[in-house]
Design an enzyme around this catalytic site. Structure first.
Site, PDB file in Angstrom:
ATOM      1  N   CYS A  43       8.525  24.566  23.028  1.00 33.53           N
ATOM      2  CA  CYS A  43       9.133  23.866  24.167  1.00 33.53           C
ATOM      3  C   CYS A  43       8.581  22.439  24.300  1.00 33.53           C
ATOM      4  CB  CYS A  43       8.868  24.689  25.428  1.00 33.53           C
ATOM      5  SG  CYS A  43       9.145  23.848  26.979  1.00 33.53           S
ATOM      6  N   CYS A  46       7.011  21.519  27.633  1.00 33.11           N
ATOM      7  CA  CYS A  46       5.739  22.237  27.798  1.00 33.11           C
ATOM      8  C   CYS A  46       4.589  21.459  27.155  1.00 33.11           C
ATOM      9  CB  CYS A  46       5.819  23.624  27.187  1.00 33.11           C
ATOM     10  SG  CYS A  46       7.043  24.704  27.955  1.00 33.11           S
TER      11      CYS A  46
END
Length: 119
Positions: A43, A46
């Site tokens: 991600c 993230c």
């Protein structure tokens, strides 16, 4: 060269956070002000939040701890807490969830969150 290596190793260990699992989740956050980062290694947002958490770690209040949950490995935890978007930060005080934040937060936002939500 040795000094650079030692500094690198120290820096890595300085910003490594406990990865929580379904087995130790409750026991590790009990009695603490905990920010739990639900993330996935694939991600991109993230990864940005991870850098911001490292910056936040330097200035965070002493009574706040940061933990991580890799949703690829701990899907049961993600489902238990209703994590549907990444990154998601869940705040726990004394083992009870008090707040949820979705998306990237800056270091300054993290400082404000930690000061206001853990009063």
């Amino acid at each position: 060269m040795k000094k650079l290596f030692l500094i690198f190793v120290f820096t890595l260990s300085l910003f490594s956070y406990d990865e929580l699992t379904i087995d130790d989740f409750d026991s590790k956050i009990k009695g603490k002000n905990a920010i739990i980062d639900f993330y996935a290694p694939w991600c991109p947002p993230c990864k940005i939040l991870a850098v911001n958490l490292e910056d936040f770690e330097i200035e965070k209040p002493e009574d706040v701890e940061i933990f991580k949950v890799n949703i690829d490995n701990e899907l049961v935890l993600a489902k238990k807490y209703g994590v549907k978007k990444l990154p998601t930060l869940l705040l726990f005080k004394d083992g009870k969830q008090i707040k949820e934040y979705v998306g990237i937060k800056s270091k300054d936002q993290l400082l404000e969150i930690s000061q206001n939500d853990f009063k």
